[in-house]
Enzyme design. Structure first.
Site, PDB file in Angstrom:
ATOM      1  N   ARG A 101       0.821  -1.217   0.000  1.00  0.00           N
ATOM      2  CA  ARG A 101       0.000   0.000   0.000  1.00  0.00           C
ATOM      3  C   ARG A 101       0.852   1.263   0.000  1.00  0.00           C
ATOM      4  O   ARG A 101       0.493   2.270  -0.612  1.00  0.00           O
ATOM      5  CB  ARG A 101      -0.937  -0.017   1.218  1.00  0.00           C
ATOM      6  CG  ARG A 101      -1.953   1.098   1.189  1.00  0.00           C
ATOM      7  CD  ARG A 101      -3.064   0.887   2.198  1.00  0.00           C
ATOM      8  NE  ARG A 101      -4.070   1.934   2.060  1.00  0.00           N
ATOM      9  CZ  ARG A 101      -4.483   2.709   3.074  1.00  0.00           C
ATOM     10  NH1 ARG A 101      -3.989   2.524   4.286  1.00  0.00           N
ATOM     11  NH2 ARG A 101      -5.380   3.633   2.861  1.00  0.00           N
ATOM     12  N   HIS A 160      -5.964  -5.643  -3.194  1.00  0.00           N
ATOM     13  CA  HIS A 160      -6.811  -5.870  -2.026  1.00  0.00           C
ATOM     14  C   HIS A 160      -7.063  -7.360  -1.766  1.00  0.00           C
ATOM     15  O   HIS A 160      -7.943  -7.706  -0.996  1.00  0.00           O
ATOM     16  CB  HIS A 160      -8.132  -5.105  -2.168  1.00  0.00           C
ATOM     17  CG  HIS A 160      -7.973  -3.619  -2.051  1.00  0.00           C
ATOM     18  ND1 HIS A 160      -8.994  -2.725  -2.246  1.00  0.00           N
ATOM     19  CD2 HIS A 160      -6.877  -2.854  -1.737  1.00  0.00           C
ATOM     20  CE1 HIS A 160      -8.560  -1.497  -2.072  1.00  0.00           C
ATOM     21  NE2 HIS A 160      -7.272  -1.530  -1.775  1.00  0.00           N
ATOM     22  N   HIS A 196       0.488   4.469  -2.559  1.00  0.00           N
ATOM     23  CA  HIS A 196       0.315   5.860  -2.126  1.00  0.00           C
ATOM     24  C   HIS A 196       1.468   6.733  -2.613  1.00  0.00           C
ATOM     25  O   HIS A 196       1.261   7.878  -3.020  1.00  0.00           O
ATOM     26  CB  HIS A 196       0.205   5.940  -0.601  1.00  0.00           C
ATOM     27  CG  HIS A 196      -1.165   5.624  -0.097  1.00  0.00           C
ATOM     28  ND1 HIS A 196      -1.746   6.270   0.955  1.00  0.00           N
ATOM     29  CD2 HIS A 196      -2.076   4.717  -0.516  1.00  0.00           C
ATOM     30  CE1 HIS A 196      -2.970   5.778   1.172  1.00  0.00           C
ATOM     31  NE2 HIS A 196      -3.189   4.829   0.302  1.00  0.00           N
ATOM     32  N   ASN A 250      -7.100   9.779   6.119  1.00  0.00           N
ATOM     33  CA  ASN A 250      -7.555   9.528   7.488  1.00  0.00           C
ATOM     34  C   ASN A 250      -6.837   8.399   8.208  1.00  0.00           C
ATOM     35  O   ASN A 250      -6.431   8.568   9.346  1.00  0.00           O
ATOM     36  CB  ASN A 250      -9.066   9.267   7.564  1.00  0.00           C
ATOM     37  CG  ASN A 250      -9.851  10.411   6.968  1.00  0.00           C
ATOM     38  OD1 ASN A 250     -10.083  10.437   5.783  1.00  0.00           O
ATOM     39  ND2 ASN A 250     -10.223  11.365   7.799  1.00  0.00           N
TER      40      ASN A 250
HETATM   41  C1  HEM Z   1      -9.349   2.774  -6.278  1.00  0.00           C
HETATM   42  C2  HEM Z   1      -8.217   2.747  -5.673  1.00  0.00           C
HETATM   43  C3  HEM Z   1      -8.034   2.353  -4.217  1.00  0.00           C
HETATM   44  C4  HEM Z   1      -8.766   2.689  -3.118  1.00  0.00           C
HETATM   45  C5  HEM Z   1     -10.009   3.562  -3.062  1.00  0.00           C
HETATM   46  C6  HEM Z   1      -8.146   2.055  -1.997  1.00  0.00           C
HETATM   47  C7  HEM Z   1      -8.571   2.182  -0.695  1.00  0.00           C
HETATM   48  C8  HEM Z   1      -8.039   1.494   0.367  1.00  0.00           C
HETATM   49  C9  HEM Z   1      -8.485   1.612   1.721  1.00  0.00           C
HETATM   50  C10 HEM Z   1      -9.582   2.548   2.211  1.00  0.00           C
HETATM   51  C11 HEM Z   1      -7.790   0.731   2.476  1.00  0.00           C
HETATM   52  C12 HEM Z   1      -7.953   0.419   3.951  1.00  0.00           C
HETATM   53  C13 HEM Z   1      -7.434   1.488   4.870  1.00  0.00           C
HETATM   54  C14 HEM Z   1      -7.895   1.150   6.247  1.00  0.00           C
HETATM   55  O1  HEM Z   1      -9.126   1.218   6.467  1.00  0.00           O
HETATM   56  O2  HEM Z   1      -7.057   0.775   7.094  1.00  0.00           O
HETATM   57  C15 HEM Z   1      -6.876   0.061   1.592  1.00  0.00           C
HETATM   58  C16 HEM Z   1      -5.999  -0.918   1.982  1.00  0.00           C
HETATM   59  C17 HEM Z   1      -5.079  -1.501   1.140  1.00  0.00           C
HETATM   60  N1  HEM Z   1      -4.849  -1.168  -0.176  1.00  0.00           N
HETATM   61 FE1  HEM Z   1      -5.996   0.030  -1.315  1.00  0.00          FE
HETATM   62  N2  HEM Z   1      -7.072   1.338  -2.431  1.00  0.00           N
HETATM   63  C18 HEM Z   1      -6.956   1.498  -3.770  1.00  0.00           C
HETATM   64  C19 HEM Z   1      -5.978   0.985  -4.583  1.00  0.00           C
HETATM   65  C20 HEM Z   1      -4.961   0.173  -4.160  1.00  0.00           C
HETATM   66  C21 HEM Z   1      -3.841  -0.243  -4.977  1.00  0.00           C
HETATM   67  C22 HEM Z   1      -3.593   0.209  -6.407  1.00  0.00           C
HETATM   68  C23 HEM Z   1      -3.080  -1.056  -4.211  1.00  0.00           C
HETATM   69  C24 HEM Z   1      -1.800  -1.753  -4.584  1.00  0.00           C
HETATM   70  C25 HEM Z   1      -1.581  -2.287  -5.751  1.00  0.00           C
HETATM   71  C26 HEM Z   1      -3.723  -1.151  -2.923  1.00  0.00           C
HETATM   72  C27 HEM Z   1      -3.283  -1.930  -1.892  1.00  0.00           C
HETATM   73  C28 HEM Z   1      -3.845  -1.963  -0.635  1.00  0.00           C
HETATM   74  C29 HEM Z   1      -3.424  -2.873   0.412  1.00  0.00           C
HETATM   75  C30 HEM Z   1      -2.373  -3.963   0.284  1.00  0.00           C
HETATM   76  C31 HEM Z   1      -4.184  -2.567   1.538  1.00  0.00           C
HETATM   77  C32 HEM Z   1      -4.100  -3.210   2.923  1.00  0.00           C
HETATM   78  C33 HEM Z   1      -3.182  -2.380   3.783  1.00  0.00           C
HETATM   79  C34 HEM Z   1      -2.954  -2.961   5.162  1.00  0.00           C
HETATM   80  O3  HEM Z   1      -3.441  -4.049   5.467  1.00  0.00           O
HETATM   81  O4  HEM Z   1      -2.245  -2.299   5.935  1.00  0.00           O
HETATM   82  N3  HEM Z   1      -4.852  -0.384  -2.926  1.00  0.00           N
HETATM   83  N4  HEM Z   1      -7.036   0.554   0.315  1.00  0.00           N
HETATM   84  C1  LIG Z   2     -11.063  12.546   6.825  1.00  0.00           C
HETATM   85  O1  LIG Z   2     -10.556  13.423   5.875  1.00  0.00           O
HETATM   86  C2  LIG Z   2     -11.557  14.223   5.272  1.00  0.00           C
HETATM   87  C3  LIG Z   2     -10.897  15.010   4.194  1.00  0.00           C
HETATM   88  O2  LIG Z   2      -9.862  15.783   4.700  1.00  0.00           O
HETATM   89  C4  LIG Z   2     -12.216  15.113   6.328  1.00  0.00           C
HETATM   90  O3  LIG Z   2     -13.250  15.865   5.729  1.00  0.00           O
HETATM   91  C5  LIG Z   2     -12.806  14.221   7.406  1.00  0.00           C
HETATM   92  O4  LIG Z   2     -13.327  15.031   8.433  1.00  0.00           O
HETATM   93  C6  LIG Z   2     -11.746  13.302   7.962  1.00  0.00           C
HETATM   94  N1  LIG Z   2     -12.378  12.389   8.874  1.00  0.00           N
HETATM   95  C7  LIG Z   2     -11.844  12.077  10.046  1.00  0.00           C
HETATM   96  C8  LIG Z   2     -12.596  11.106  10.865  1.00  0.00           C
HETATM   97  O5  LIG Z   2     -10.791  12.557  10.413  1.00  0.00           O
END
Ligand code: HEM
Ligand SMILES: *[C@@H]1O[C@H](CO)[C@@H](O)[C@H](O)[C@H]1NC(C)=O
Ligand SMILES: *[C@@H]1O[C@H](CO)[C@@H](O)[C@H](O)[C@H]1NC(C)=O
Ligand SMILES: *[C@@H]1O[C@H](CO)[C@@H](O)[C@H](O)[C@H]1NC(C)=O
Ligand SMILES: *[C@@H]1O[C@H](CO)[C@@H](O)[C@H](O)[C@H]1NC(C)=O
Ligand SMILES: *[C@@H]1O[C@H](CO)[C@@H](O)[C@H](O)[C@H]1NC(C)=O
Ligand SMILES: *[C@@H]1O[C@H](CO)[C@@H](O)[C@H](O)[C@H]1NC(C)=O
Length: 350
Positions: free
Chosen positions: A71, A204, A75, A103
């Protein structure tokens, strides 16, 4: 319910039929000028084995670290290019930011692993390898050591000297609440298309998500595109939208890099809107089905899109620097440290 079990059985059966090939990507996107597969051949010949051996040991203790490292590379590359800016203390998604967008912090252990790796590499080769390259190699090895495809990583990235701002970070990373219609424009800014989106979202297949990342799908009520049993279980894990708990991104094989993520989507068990919607949007659905049925195909396309993503906005040649400390820029000024390029020539960085 019965139909989703049928789909699952059918898909499982077809997966058994397709041979589990070693899946080394042959088909690669163009390699950016200034990067090469042999960049550190003379300056740090053991680089790749140092990274592989170190991570192999770390993952025995904590396989979740693999997801964290994958991840971080995503990023890094999406926000102002793969320049290691995500590692900087002070960047909007950097290691010291607790509540920065998006966040939820990236895993601290992953930042630590990158710094530990750099110390090991420096011990053997001196300060010649960029932090951005270490991140790219660590992401590849996270995939391989979790069971995914191997692929060659073009090297020679240099580290950026500018922080990623909060705004740039927010604008560059799609939110998990986005549907495909909202995600595609963000990706098109960096020349990634719908196929890249489907393939890269396969990242994912490992790792976890916090309740707040998918609360939009379970509160106030079930997203109708979500399987009922899956929903019930998520509500047990997250009784309130701000519960501080996590769940696996891929319920079938949470720590294995395979194509089960796409099987989840077919069964309406994708965790985020950005995941499940891939199965409901006509621009992405057929590739989801293809990947669910053919892991070899997924591995090939994933490797292809990772190499593409890994070259976004890279700094090469005399641009940027080789950071001494991955968490900080070199003393305010850009480094005067000489770098050895892929032809073994000394070039002064300025
Ligand atoms: C549409 C694009 C993407 C979105 C919206 C997205 C969103 C997220 C979110 C919200 C999380 C979880 C964060 C949390 O709640 O702790 C996550 C985890 C993760 N993402 Fe994505 N992601 C995207 C693309 C990618 C890409 C391109 C990769 C790598 C090729 C990736 C790899 C991962 C991995 C491995 C995790 C797990 C991280 C962990 O367990 O610490 N993601 N992603
Ligand atoms: C997460 O980030 C968004 C965008 O900056 C912000 O509007 C929101 O309040 C944040 N949420 C928390 C729980 O920090
Ligand atoms: C960041 O974005 C917000 C909202 O779009 C805007 O009001 C603000 O001026 C921006 N800040 C910078 C430093 O660009
Ligand atoms: C995607 O989400 C946006 C914003 O919520 C919404 O306006 C749009 O109708 C959605 N598109 C599809 C195809 O669901
Ligand atoms: C969530 O829980 C973890 C582990 O219990 C804790 O370290 C972390 O600080 C908590 N985060 C928040 C935002 O409360
Ligand atoms: C799966 O994809 C691979 C790679 O594209 C292809 O060579 C193979 O024929 C496909 N297998 C099936 C059963 O379609
Ligand atoms: C690296 O930089 C960070 C951020 O400035 C600092 O906290 C840390 O102590 C530095 N590490 C070393 C080994 O100098």
């Amino acid at each position: 319910m019965a139909s989703s079990i049928l789909v699952f059985l059918l898909v499982s059966a077809l997966c058994l039929l397709s041979s589990p090939a070693p899946a080394v990507a042959q088909n690669l996107p163009p390699i950016v000028n200034g990067l090469s597969f042999t960049f550190y051949k003379s300056s740090c010949p053991k680089l790749e084995s140092i990274v592989r051996d170190f991570l192999n040991k770390q993952f025995e203790k904590d396989i979740g670290l693999a997801a964290g490292l994958l991840r971080i590379h995503f990023h890094d590359c999406f926000v102002q290019g793969c320049d290691g800016s995500v590692l900087l203390d002070g960047s909007a998604s950097g290691p010291s930011e607790q509540d920065a967008p998006p966040n939820l912090t990236l895993r601290p252990a992953a930042f630590q692993a990158i710094n530990d790796l750099r110390a090991l590499i420096d011990g053997q080769c001196g300060r010649v390898v960029s932090c951005a390259d270490v991140v790219a190699l660590a992401a590849r090895d996270s995939v391989v050591l979790s069971g995914g495809p191997s692929y060659k990583v073009p090297l020679g990235r240099r580290d950026g000297v500018t922080f990623a701002t909060r705004n740039a970070t927010l604008a560059s990373l799609p939110a998990p609440t986005f549907n495909v219609t909202q995600i595609l424009p963000v990706l098109s800014l960096i020349n990634l298309d719908a196929d890249d989106l489907v393939a890269l979202s396969g990242g994912h297949t490992i790792g976890r998500g916090h309740c707040s990342s998918f609360s939009n799908r379970i509160f106030p009520s079930r997203d109708p595109t979500m399987d009922q049993t899956f929903f019930n279980n998520l509500r047990d894990t997250c009784p309130a939208s701000d519960t501080n708990a996590t769940t696996s991104l891929d319920i079938r094989s949470p720590n294995v890099f395979d194509n089960k993520y796409y099987v989840d989507l077919m069964n309406r068990q994708g965790l985020f809107t950005s995941d499940e919607n891939l199965y409901f949007d006509s621009r992405t659905k057929s590739l989801v089905l293809d990947f669910a049925l053919n892991q070899t195909l997924f591995f090939e396309k994933f490797a292809f899109s990772m190499v593409k993503m890994g070259q976004l906005g890279v700094l090469t040649g005399g641009n940027g620097e080789i950071r001494a400390n991955c968490s900080a820029r070199n003393g305010g000024k850009i480094s005067m440290w000489p770098v050895i390029d892929q032809h073994g020539e000394q070039t002064a960085a300025f």
